[in-house]
Motif scaffolding. Structure first.
Motif, PDB file in Angstrom:
ATOM      1  N   ALA A   8      67.291  -0.793  20.831  1.00 14.75           N
ATOM      2  CA  ALA A   8      68.326   0.040  21.470  1.00 14.75           C
ATOM      3  C   ALA A   8      68.867   0.974  20.402  1.00 14.75           C
ATOM      4  O   ALA A   8      69.253   0.524  19.322  1.00 14.75           O
ATOM      5  CB  ALA A   8      69.444  -0.837  22.029  1.00 14.75           C
ATOM      6  N   ILE A  57      71.830   3.640  19.712  1.00  9.14           N
ATOM      7  CA  ILE A  57      73.045   4.221  20.259  1.00  9.14           C
ATOM      8  C   ILE A  57      73.374   5.490  19.476  1.00  9.14           C
ATOM      9  O   ILE A  57      73.275   5.546  18.260  1.00  9.14           O
ATOM     10  CB  ILE A  57      74.211   3.213  20.370  1.00  9.14           C
ATOM     11  N   PRO A  80      80.654  -0.506  19.974  1.00  5.10           N
ATOM     12  CA  PRO A  80      80.117  -0.871  21.290  1.00  5.10           C
ATOM     13  C   PRO A  80      81.093  -0.612  22.444  1.00  5.10           C
ATOM     14  O   PRO A  80      80.661  -0.286  23.544  1.00  5.10           O
ATOM     15  CB  PRO A  80      79.821  -2.363  21.143  1.00  5.10           C
ATOM     16  N   ARG A 137      77.364  -1.082  27.227  1.00  3.65           N
ATOM     17  CA  ARG A 137      77.307  -2.065  26.130  1.00  3.65           C
ATOM     18  C   ARG A 137      76.579  -3.343  26.563  1.00  3.65           C
ATOM     19  O   ARG A 137      76.071  -4.081  25.732  1.00  3.65           O
ATOM     20  CB  ARG A 137      78.703  -2.393  25.599  1.00  3.65           C
ATOM     21  N   LEU A 156      73.034  -4.057  25.239  1.00  5.63           N
ATOM     22  CA  LEU A 156      72.720  -4.460  23.864  1.00  5.63           C
ATOM     23  C   LEU A 156      72.083  -5.855  23.779  1.00  5.63           C
ATOM     24  O   LEU A 156      71.128  -6.046  23.031  1.00  5.63           O
ATOM     25  CB  LEU A 156      73.956  -4.350  22.963  1.00  5.63           C
ATOM     26  N   ALA A 203      68.299  -6.103  23.971  1.00  7.49           N
ATOM     27  CA  ALA A 203      67.440  -5.472  22.961  1.00  7.49           C
ATOM     28  C   ALA A 203      67.241  -6.398  21.770  1.00  7.49           C
ATOM     29  O   ALA A 203      68.173  -7.083  21.331  1.00  7.49           O
ATOM     30  CB  ALA A 203      68.069  -4.168  22.488  1.00  7.49           C
ATOM     31  N   ILE A 248      69.011  -3.353  17.247  1.00  3.03           N
ATOM     32  CA  ILE A 248      69.948  -2.280  17.591  1.00  3.03           C
ATOM     33  C   ILE A 248      70.026  -1.316  16.415  1.00  3.03           C
ATOM     34  O   ILE A 248      70.070  -1.747  15.254  1.00  3.03           O
ATOM     35  CB  ILE A 248      71.347  -2.859  17.895  1.00  3.03           C
ATOM     36  N   ALA A 260      78.793  -1.694  15.770  1.00  3.90           N
ATOM     37  CA  ALA A 260      77.673  -2.488  16.271  1.00  3.90           C
ATOM     38  C   ALA A 260      76.902  -3.068  15.089  1.00  3.90           C
ATOM     39  O   ALA A 260      76.846  -2.468  14.009  1.00  3.90           O
ATOM     40  CB  ALA A 260      76.756  -1.609  17.122  1.00  3.90           C
ATOM     41  N   GLY A 301      73.498  -3.961  13.258  1.00  4.59           N
ATOM     42  CA  GLY A 301      72.102  -3.562  13.293  1.00  4.59           C
ATOM     43  C   GLY A 301      71.833  -2.536  12.219  1.00  4.59           C
ATOM     44  O   GLY A 301      72.507  -2.506  11.179  1.00  4.59           O
TER      45      GLY A 301
END
Ligand code: 5GP
Ligand code: MN
Length: 343
Positions: free
Chosen positions: A99, A101, A107, A114, A117, A120, A123, A136, A138
């Motif tokens: 994912a 963003i 988030p 959201r 998430l 996935a 992220i 977030a 990741g």
């Protein structure tokens, strides 16, 4: 938090390499940078054989519906109507290897999206906003020195193994153009202009962007603008200018909140204004505030104190009150920011 940019860039490239299904998610109330960045990535990732979903909480704003591929966005509000994780969501949208963003890091600013998430495996965040309290977890490709997420993307495009096309160039240029206010805000630096030149070389059309994004408006938007200009107020000897749009004004003008886009900049045309804001009660008891500043005044800091955020010269926050109360609450803070910066 220290984030090593090159390490995260390498991590993102590997994540893309090993991923097949990728979802790209822009922020709530998406702007040209969020939509343009997401679409550019989507086009480029599809070209290298990835299966890509574009899912956001909100619809693509009407003035961005000229961007190639905008119809591909799916609504997270439809997928998660009660704003909670749904058993079987994976059955509807599937699961994702990655994912991404775009143009945000918190988030909560994904709103309904959201809930994607947890679907996935990995992220990644690509963003140019100052980090807030909540980020977030990741791969974090974040650098607030860029005027736009689309500019950050342009700068790393080759290193992500991606190629440019005319469609991609138009999406990236729209992101840079919108976040720099059509190349006139203070964040319009040499990098932004250099990228614009390269993107035009690849087939982007700046005239189309200006026409579509800013220069043509529906009657409902012109009517709300008239309301905002008629209600303009000043404080702190004219250094602060603000206006209000009441909930009833939306009905009278047959308008939606989208029709307020850009109005705050019209308020800022008052020559004495260095901080300017638009308060709008787009639904009863809920007031969105757009705040802008010139020069050194940091309005993101002001907005953060009220649960919002943004950039130094462009920020926002929301109040669960009527419009007059929201002004009573925020105005002293705006006057305070002017007073403490000019000292
Ligand atoms: P706008 O006034 O155009 O809605 O927002 C101006 C800038 O402030 C945008 O960059 C947007 O990302 C940011 N912003 C607006 N509202 C909020 C908010 O409630 N929280 C955070 N973190 N940023 C916001
Ligand atoms: Mn942006």
């Amino acid at each position: 938090m220290s984030i090593d940019f090159d390490t995260n860039l390498a991590a993102l490239r590997s994540a893309i390499d090993v991923s097949n299904r990728i979802v790209i998610i822009p922020h709530v109330n998406p702007d040209g940078d969020a939509i343009g960045s997401a679409l550019a990535l989507s086009h480029a990732l599809k070209k290298i054989g990835k299966s890509v979903a574009l899912i956001g909480a909100d619809e693509v704003p009407k003035n961005l519906r000229f961007l190639p591929g905008w119809e591909d966005f799916q609504s997270a509000r439809d997928l998660f109507p009660n704003d909670e994780a749904v058993d079987g969501a994976a059955a509807t949208v599937g699961t994702f290897d990655l994912a991404i963003i775009a143009d945000l890091s918190a988030p909560t600013r994904l709103a309904h999206a959201r809930h994607l998430l947890p679907l996935a495996k990995q992220i990644a965040v690509i963003d140019h906003h100052e980090l807030g309290d909540e980020v977030a977890e990741g791969i974090l490709l974040i650098d607030p020195s860029y005027s736009a997420t689309a500019l950050l993307l342009f700068e790393v495009w080759d290193r992500l193994g991606l190629e440019l096309s005319a469609a991609i160039a138009q999406c990236l240029l729209t992101g840079i153009a919108t976040d720099t206010g059509g190349f006139k805000f203070q964040n319009t630096d040499a990098k932004s202009l250099h990228a614009a030149a390269e993107l035009v070389k690849h087939g982007a059309d700046i005239t189309e962007i200006h026409e579509q994004v800013w220069d043509r408006k529906p009657l409902s938007a012109i009517r709300l603008l008239a309301v905002a200009l008629a209600n303009i107020q000043v404080a702190a000897d004219g250094s602060v200018a603000y206006s209000r749009i009441r909930n009833s004004d939306y009905a009278t003008a047959n308008a939606t909140d989208e029709d307020t886009e850009g109005i705050v900049n019209e308020i800022g045309k008052l020559d004495s204004a260095i901080v300017f804001a638009l308060f709008r009660e787009h639904s009863p008891g809920r007031v969105r505030v757009s705040v802008r500043s010139r020069g050194e005044i940091d309005v993101a800091q002001v907005c953060r104190a009220f649960g919002g955020g943004g950039h130094k010269n462009a920020a926002g926050c929301t109040f669960e009150t009527g419009v007059d109360s929201a002004i009573d609450i925020l105005l002293p803070a705006l006057e305070g920011a002017v007073a403490s910066t000019s000292r």
